[in-house]
Write an enzyme that holds these catalytic residues in place. Structure first.
Site, PDB file in Angstrom:
ATOM      1  N   ARG A  11       0.846  -1.205   0.000  1.00 53.21           N
ATOM      2  CA  ARG A  11       0.000   0.000   0.000  1.00 53.21           C
ATOM      3  C   ARG A  11       0.880   1.255   0.000  1.00 53.21           C
ATOM      4  NH1 ARG A  11      -2.294   0.801   4.605  1.00 53.21           N
ATOM      5  NH2 ARG A  11      -1.198  -0.764   5.835  1.00 53.21           N
ATOM      6  N   SER A 138      11.200  10.233   8.173  1.00 53.32           N
ATOM      7  CA  SER A 138      10.044  11.151   8.202  1.00 53.32           C
ATOM      8  C   SER A 138      10.516  12.534   8.615  1.00 53.32           C
ATOM      9  CB  SER A 138       9.013  10.653   9.218  1.00 53.32           C
ATOM     10  OG  SER A 138       8.073  11.670   9.509  1.00 53.32           O
ATOM     11  N   TYR A 151       6.882   7.485  17.463  1.00 56.90           N
ATOM     12  CA  TYR A 151       7.082   7.472  16.009  1.00 56.90           C
ATOM     13  C   TYR A 151       8.293   8.333  15.647  1.00 56.90           C
ATOM     14  CZ  TYR A 151       6.056   8.227  11.019  1.00 56.90           C
ATOM     15  OH  TYR A 151       6.143   8.312   9.644  1.00 56.90           O
TER      16      TYR A 151
HETATM   17  P1  NAP Z   1       0.671   2.994   4.682  1.00 51.49           P
HETATM   18  O1  NAP Z   1      -0.106   3.469   3.503  1.00 51.49           O
HETATM   19  O2  NAP Z   1      -0.010   2.788   5.979  1.00 51.49           O
HETATM   20  O3  NAP Z   1       1.462   1.662   4.252  1.00 51.49           O
HETATM   21  C1  NAP Z   1       2.304   1.045   5.179  1.00 51.49           C
HETATM   22  C2  NAP Z   1       2.962  -0.148   4.520  1.00 51.49           C
HETATM   23  O4  NAP Z   1       3.861  -0.729   5.485  1.00 51.49           O
HETATM   24  C3  NAP Z   1       1.973  -1.216   4.110  1.00 51.49           C
HETATM   25  O5  NAP Z   1       2.333  -1.756   2.859  1.00 51.49           O
HETATM   26  C4  NAP Z   1       2.132  -2.278   5.219  1.00 51.49           C
HETATM   27  O6  NAP Z   1       1.944  -3.601   4.751  1.00 51.49           O
HETATM   28  C5  NAP Z   1       3.592  -2.118   5.567  1.00 51.49           C
HETATM   29  N1  NAP Z   1       3.904  -2.660   6.898  1.00 51.49           N
HETATM   30  C6  NAP Z   1       3.483  -2.226   8.104  1.00 51.49           C
HETATM   31  N2  NAP Z   1       3.957  -3.008   9.091  1.00 51.49           N
HETATM   32  C7  NAP Z   1       4.695  -3.985   8.471  1.00 51.49           C
HETATM   33  C8  NAP Z   1       5.432  -5.101   8.937  1.00 51.49           C
HETATM   34  N3  NAP Z   1       5.513  -5.387  10.251  1.00 51.49           N
HETATM   35  N4  NAP Z   1       6.072  -5.879   8.029  1.00 51.49           N
HETATM   36  C9  NAP Z   1       6.000  -5.600   6.707  1.00 51.49           C
HETATM   37  N5  NAP Z   1       5.296  -4.563   6.205  1.00 51.49           N
HETATM   38  C10 NAP Z   1       4.649  -3.769   7.080  1.00 51.49           C
HETATM   39  O7  NAP Z   1       1.845   4.032   5.010  1.00 51.49           O
HETATM   40  P2  NAP Z   1       2.725   4.988   4.069  1.00 51.49           P
HETATM   41  O8  NAP Z   1       2.248   6.366   4.276  1.00 51.49           O
HETATM   42  O9  NAP Z   1       2.812   4.429   2.702  1.00 51.49           O
HETATM   43  O10 NAP Z   1       4.114   4.852   4.823  1.00 51.49           O
HETATM   44  C11 NAP Z   1       5.261   4.245   4.236  1.00 51.49           C
HETATM   45  C12 NAP Z   1       6.499   4.757   4.979  1.00 51.49           C
HETATM   46  O11 NAP Z   1       6.589   6.177   4.816  1.00 51.49           O
HETATM   47  C13 NAP Z   1       6.441   4.516   6.491  1.00 51.49           C
HETATM   48  O12 NAP Z   1       7.716   4.161   6.968  1.00 51.49           O
HETATM   49  C14 NAP Z   1       6.032   5.869   7.052  1.00 51.49           C
HETATM   50  O13 NAP Z   1       6.440   6.058   8.365  1.00 51.49           O
HETATM   51  C15 NAP Z   1       6.741   6.797   6.083  1.00 51.49           C
HETATM   52  N6  NAP Z   1       6.187   8.153   6.047  1.00 51.49           N
HETATM   53  C16 NAP Z   1       4.920   8.378   5.634  1.00 51.49           C
HETATM   54  C17 NAP Z   1       4.438   9.686   5.607  1.00 51.49           C
HETATM   55  C18 NAP Z   1       3.043  10.029   5.152  1.00 51.49           C
HETATM   56  O14 NAP Z   1       2.638  11.206   5.316  1.00 51.49           O
HETATM   57  N7  NAP Z   1       2.279   9.100   4.601  1.00 51.49           N
HETATM   58  C19 NAP Z   1       5.252  10.744   6.018  1.00 51.49           C
HETATM   59  C20 NAP Z   1       6.545  10.457   6.436  1.00 51.49           C
HETATM   60  C21 NAP Z   1       7.011   9.157   6.439  1.00 51.49           C
HETATM   61  P3  NAP Z   1       0.652  -4.526   5.106  1.00 51.49           P
HETATM   62  O15 NAP Z   1      -0.554  -3.648   4.960  1.00 51.49           O
HETATM   63  O16 NAP Z   1       0.748  -5.608   4.081  1.00 51.49           O
HETATM   64  O17 NAP Z   1       0.849  -5.046   6.506  1.00 51.49           O
END
Ligand code: NAP
Length: 241
Positions: A11, A138, A151
């Protein structure tokens, strides 16, 4: 062909990274944990474009599952050129209310996973004298975030790993960088109200929130680059929290 592992690719940002890299002729292994349907959907979407990717279930906070995944990749492709440590979870709430379980969970999934996955992959990169590791941290790792202490600590820890490993692995021709996104439109931010999102947009010089593809573009550039290491690259529309 470069072999690339993207963790948390079912995702959001990881999915977009996997899609972009696969379309740019890299061999992608897309890791997922709970979202099998979404991972399969990603694989099928690319198959329609005649692009084959591998999907692999592993909880990256568990050493034995990570080991199995890395063994699978090395057995099949003999090497891993690029590791993208993207998997992550959020943890929001006031500091006094964070339980030990919540603390350990976010540190395990966001930070220990980077330590553990990188350790398993790096042996192969060192023997190949080549590699590229990109950690998704982040803006909260550098700026901090109220009601986001665990976090933010996990993300600051990732940046510490990035800077230290870049020094340690540079002589082995392995580059290590972090990308520190600002607000990106994914499921992770679904808990915010429309008003809260609008407030962030107003505070952002570019007056918009980011898209996962905007992170993927930078990843693609970093993979092709050859002289960038130890950097925390902010992609946030100018937002400073
Ligand atoms: P997201 O849409 O919630 O997706 C999170 C992804 O991480 C999913 O594919 C999920 O897989 C996977 N995941 C979670 N726990 C896991 C585990 N134990 N083992 C393997 N996979 C796992 O979040 P996102 O926004 O794309 O975030 C991706 C990264 O960007 C994260 O590290 C987040 O902290 C960072 N980030 C995001 C933002 C933002 O604004 N969105 C900002 C700064 C940093 P499953 O669903 O298959 O479990």
């Amino acid at each position: 062909m470069k072999i690339i592992l993207v963790t948390g690719a079912s995702r959001g940002i990881g999915r977009s990274i996997a899609k972009t890299l696969a379309r740019n002729n890299y061999k992608v292994i897309a890791n997922y944990n709970k979202s099998f349907e979404q991972a399969l959907d990603l694989q099928n979407e690319l198959k329609k474009e005649k692009i084959n990717i591998d999907i692999f279930k592993a909880d990256v906070s568990k050493r034995n599952e990570v080991k199995k995944m890395i063994n699978y990749i090395i057995n099949k492709y003999k090497k891993i050129d690029v590791l993208i440590n993207n998997a992550g979870i959020d943890q929001e709430g006031i500091f006094q209310d964070i339980s030990d379980d919540e603390w350990h969970n976010v540190i395990d999934v966001n930070l220990y996973s980077v330590f553990c996955t990188t350790q398993e992959v790096v042996k192969n990169m060192i023997s190949n004298k080549s590699g590229c590791i990109i950690n998704i941290s982040s803006i909260y790792g550098t700026q901090g975030g109220a009601c986001s202490v665990a976090y933010s600590a996990s993300k600051a820890g990732i940046d510490g790993i990035t800077k230290s490993l870049a020094k340690e692995l540079g002589p082995s021709n392995i580059r290590v960088n972090s990308i520190a996104p600002g607000f990106i439109n994914t499921d992770m931010n679904n808990y915010l109200s429309k008003e809260e999102v609008n407030k962030i947009i107003n505070e952002t010089p570019l007056q918009k929130i980011g898209k996962p593809e905007e992170i993927a573009k930078c990843i693609n550039w970093l993979i092709e680059d050859s002289f960038t290491t130890g950097q925390i690259i902010s992609i946030n529309g100018g937002w400073n929290t």
